[in-house]
Design an enzyme around this catalytic site. Structure first.
Site, short mmCIF file in Angstrom:
data_model
loop_
_atom_site.label_atom_id
_atom_site.label_comp_id
_atom_site.label_asym_id
_atom_site.label_seq_id
_atom_site.Cartn_x
_atom_site.Cartn_y
_atom_site.Cartn_z
N CYS A 246 0.84 -1.21 0.00
CA CYS A 246 0.00 0.00 0.00
C CYS A 246 0.87 1.26 0.00
O CYS A 246 0.42 2.33 -0.40
CB CYS A 246 -0.92 0.01 1.21
SG CYS A 246 -2.22 -1.23 1.11
N GLU A 379 -2.11 -4.54 -5.97
CA GLU A 379 -3.50 -4.69 -5.47
C GLU A 379 -4.47 -3.65 -5.99
O GLU A 379 -5.30 -3.14 -5.22
CB GLU A 379 -3.51 -4.62 -3.94
CG GLU A 379 -2.91 -5.81 -3.26
CD GLU A 379 -3.21 -5.86 -1.78
OE1 GLU A 379 -3.99 -5.02 -1.28
OE2 GLU A 379 -2.71 -6.77 -1.12
O1 AHR Z 1 1.19 -6.46 3.84
C1 AHR Z 1 0.38 -5.42 4.28
C2 AHR Z 1 -0.47 -4.85 3.17
O2 AHR Z 1 -1.34 -5.81 2.69
C3 AHR Z 1 0.25 -4.39 1.93
O3 AHR Z 1 0.70 -3.11 2.05
C4 AHR Z 1 -0.78 -4.48 0.87
O4 AHR Z 1 -0.25 -4.78 -0.39
C5 AHR Z 1 -1.74 -5.52 1.38
O5 AHR Z 1 -3.03 -5.06 1.38
#
Ligand code: AHR
Length: 612
Positions: A246, A379
């Site tokens: 994220c 994602e």
């Molecule tokens: O691993 C934690 C979070 O999980 C990451 O930042 C994201 O890619 C997923 O939603």
């Protein structure tokens, strides 16, 4: 064909986790026989050395106050309410006398905008992370500071805790314009509660107040905390995916603008994180704190090389995710990000004579970092918008660097509409590798051991970039180990896999479970870590096909709950209904009653209003 018969000392239900499924005591005593048939003459898929790796994200304060060995918190006075509502430029600092954070034309440089103006005779003290600055008796610590002061000014620097001094006091003679000064301490006592104090005899401007243990991982300057780096190294990871998650696909993707000042809440953009540390602008971190970028792309590449892992960076695709779902429509900006990605490859692999290869050499690494894979996006919840942009990156990279594998993704879940659409788009376009992510309960992992048995061998390869079974208990580690046997059995299609997240400071947890936990003086492994280590340290060359008979079946009623949630927004829900595959209603609620069946966990609040 050899046939081996093992009697396993497990009851058939020992792998189940939900309390509703626990067998009666008599049943729990039962021991079942299982048969595993191994055919050593048969050959399954080859397993790549790079198959199991690690995913590092600056979440849970994994970088500053974590893997990055800097001991001073908010060293450049850039903490801001943009990062966290409770922050000010003086967070982690205390002043005796007069000291003021100033953001004006007298600054150190354009990207390091705020400095501390300290009055004559005043002292400023930094509290470090967790309980304070950790120092160990007999070890050396390197102090540095940038200062602007009249000639004849003396800065007195002390390391102490409530019980007294922790090292001999040092004096620095400051003179004139901004300049870097250094001093070295040898700790005379061990403490987890140290404070770094700077006193000035005359008005002085301070910035980049820094203290590093000399004993960083591999004794590197601007280096990594030894115990944490060594724990990661001990896994012997095949690859290092970085810098997030994220962290990468959220925030502004916009250009830096010197006129409007540093634009905070930017997505993680690699060029912001290289060059001299005092010129790396700090930024709001998606996970609610400030990131200094002292640990940046150069340091990640260097670490990957040191631990023998293939570097696998992730760049933003101009579609935000993680609750911010928005596609950025700006062709010029997209072109700039595509060019940045080409420049990143040049930074990693280009000759010293190239623009970005020269920057790498200048930073201390004339040899290339041998980048072979890079991921665009993370994602995205808008698969079509994501894919249109992904294709622009892929085309540009393939045109200039045909040997680089550009990795795509399939959204945030193991299945569903986004997942299906993303996979279809990736498949149709002949994408080389697709990143999957899922965080599910241990039972899911047990039940989905065969997930990849049916994947198309002619389609994209799988990078399982993030997974975890929602707990650090032994049963979670066991479920993950069981699942990993399924990954390995399918090593012809699952090419890379990494548990997530990797690190967590126990005092700043935004996500759990995590693989390795730490505070300012200790670190400890989870059971899940031991499983990862077992697989990574014993990666086979080739799968030997085997069959198990009479394996424990998941039997009995499946019980559970349904959750409604939001992230950084509010929502109304009504007419919730859960049905079984054969159409039976298992739960329904139109919220006309008192909603007593619902329980609240986590943050936020909820209420039943107007039948919703
Ligand atoms: O691993 C934690 C979070 O999980 C990451 O930042 C994201 O890619 C997923 O939603």
């Amino acid at each position: 064909m050899s046939r081996t018969r093992w009697r396993l000392g497990l009851s058939t239900t020992a792998l189940l986790t939900a309390s509703a499924l626990l067998p009666s005591p008599a049943h729990a005593e039962a021991v079942a026989d299982y048969t595993i048939t191994v055919d050593p003459s048969a050959q399954g898929p080859a397993i790549d050395d790079t198959m199991y790796g690690v995913f590092y994200e600056d979440i849970n304060r994994a970088a500053d106050g974590g893997l990055y060995a800097e001991l001073v918190q908010n060293r450049s006075f850039e903490y801001s309410t943009d990062d966290n509502a409770s922050y000010t430029p003086l967070t982690a600092w205390a002043a005796e006398g007069a000291a003021e954070a100033v953001n004006d034309g007298g600054r150190l440089n354009e990207r390091n905008r705020t400095y501390l103006s300290v009055a004559a005779g005043s002292t400023v003290t930094n509290a470090g992370y967790n309980t304070g600055i950790r120092v160990e008796e007999g070890r050396k610590y390197d102090f540095s500071v940038w200062s602007r002061a009249e000639s004849g000014t003396t800065l007195t620097v002390a390391l102490r805790d409530a019980a007294g001094t922790l090292a001999k006091v040092r004096e620095v003679a400051a003179k004139g314009k901004w300049r870097k000064y250094t001093a070295t301490f040898t700790a005379t006592r061990t403490s987890n509660r140290g404070r770094l104090a700077v006193t000035t005899t005359a008005p002085a401007a301070l910035d980049m107040v820094s203290l590093f243990p000399r004993d960083t991982y591999r004794h590197q300057p601007n280096g990594l905390r030894k115990d944490l780096a060594e724990k990661i190294e001990a896994l012997r990871p095949g690859f290092l995916r970085f810098p997030g998650g994220c962290l990468v696909n959220t925030g502004s993707m916009a250009d830096y603008s010197a006129d409007s000042g540093w634009q905070r809440k930017r997505s993680y953009q690699w060029k912001d994180t290289v060059g001299p540390v005092e010129e790396r602008a700090t930024n709001a971190n998606f996970w609610g704190y400030n990131q200094s970028y002292g640990l940046g792309y150069y340091e990640y590449f260097r670490f990957a090389e040191d631990i023998g892992a293939m570097p696998l960076p992730v760049v933003p695709a101009l579609v935000t995710g993680c609750g911010q779902n928005r596609a950025v429509d700006d062709d010029a900006l997209l072109k700039r990000h595509v060019q940045d990605t080409l420049d990143l490859i040049e930074f990693a692999n280009g000759p010293r004579t190239s623009e970005w290869g020269a920057k790498r050499a200048e930073m201390g690494h004339p040899e290339p970092f041998h980048l072979t894979h890079l991921e665009v996006g993370n994602e995205e919840n808008l698969p079509k918008e994501f894919f249109a942009r992904f294709e622009r990156f892929r085309a540009a990279v393939e045109a200039e660097y045909p040997d680089i594998t550009v990795v795509s993704n399939s959204g945030p879940d193991d299945s569903g509409a986004t997942f299906d659409t993303a996979w279809q788009l990736n498949r149709d376009a002949g994408v080389a590798m697709v990143d999957e992510h899922y965080y599910n309960g241990p039972q899911w992992f047990l039940q989905n051991n065969d997930r990849y048995d049916s994947y198309d061998r002619n389609g994209p390869e799988v990078f399982l970039g993030e997974y975890a079974s929602q707990g650090n208990a032994w049963k979670n580690a066991l479920a993950e180990a069981a699942f990993m046997t399924g990954l390995e059995r399918n090593a012809d299609v699952v090419k890379l896999a990494s548990y997530a997240p990797l690190l967590a400071n126990e005092d700043s947890v935004q996500w759990r479970p995590d693989l390795v936990w730490f505070n300012n003086h200790a670190s400890w492994n989870s059971a899940n870590y031991e499983v990862q280590k077992l697989f990574m340290n014993n990666t086979g060359d080739r799968v030997v096909p085997s069959k198990a008979s009479g394996t424990p079946a998941v039997s009995g009623p499946v019980t559970g709950a349904v959750g409604l949630s939001t992230w950084a927004t509010s929502a109304a829900y009504d007419d919730v209904r859960v049905t079984s595959a054969d159409g039976k209603t298992l739960l329904s609620d139109d919220f006309s009653g008192d909603a007593s069946r619902w329980t609240h966990s986590g943050g936020g609040s909820w209420t039943v209003q107007d039948g919703q």
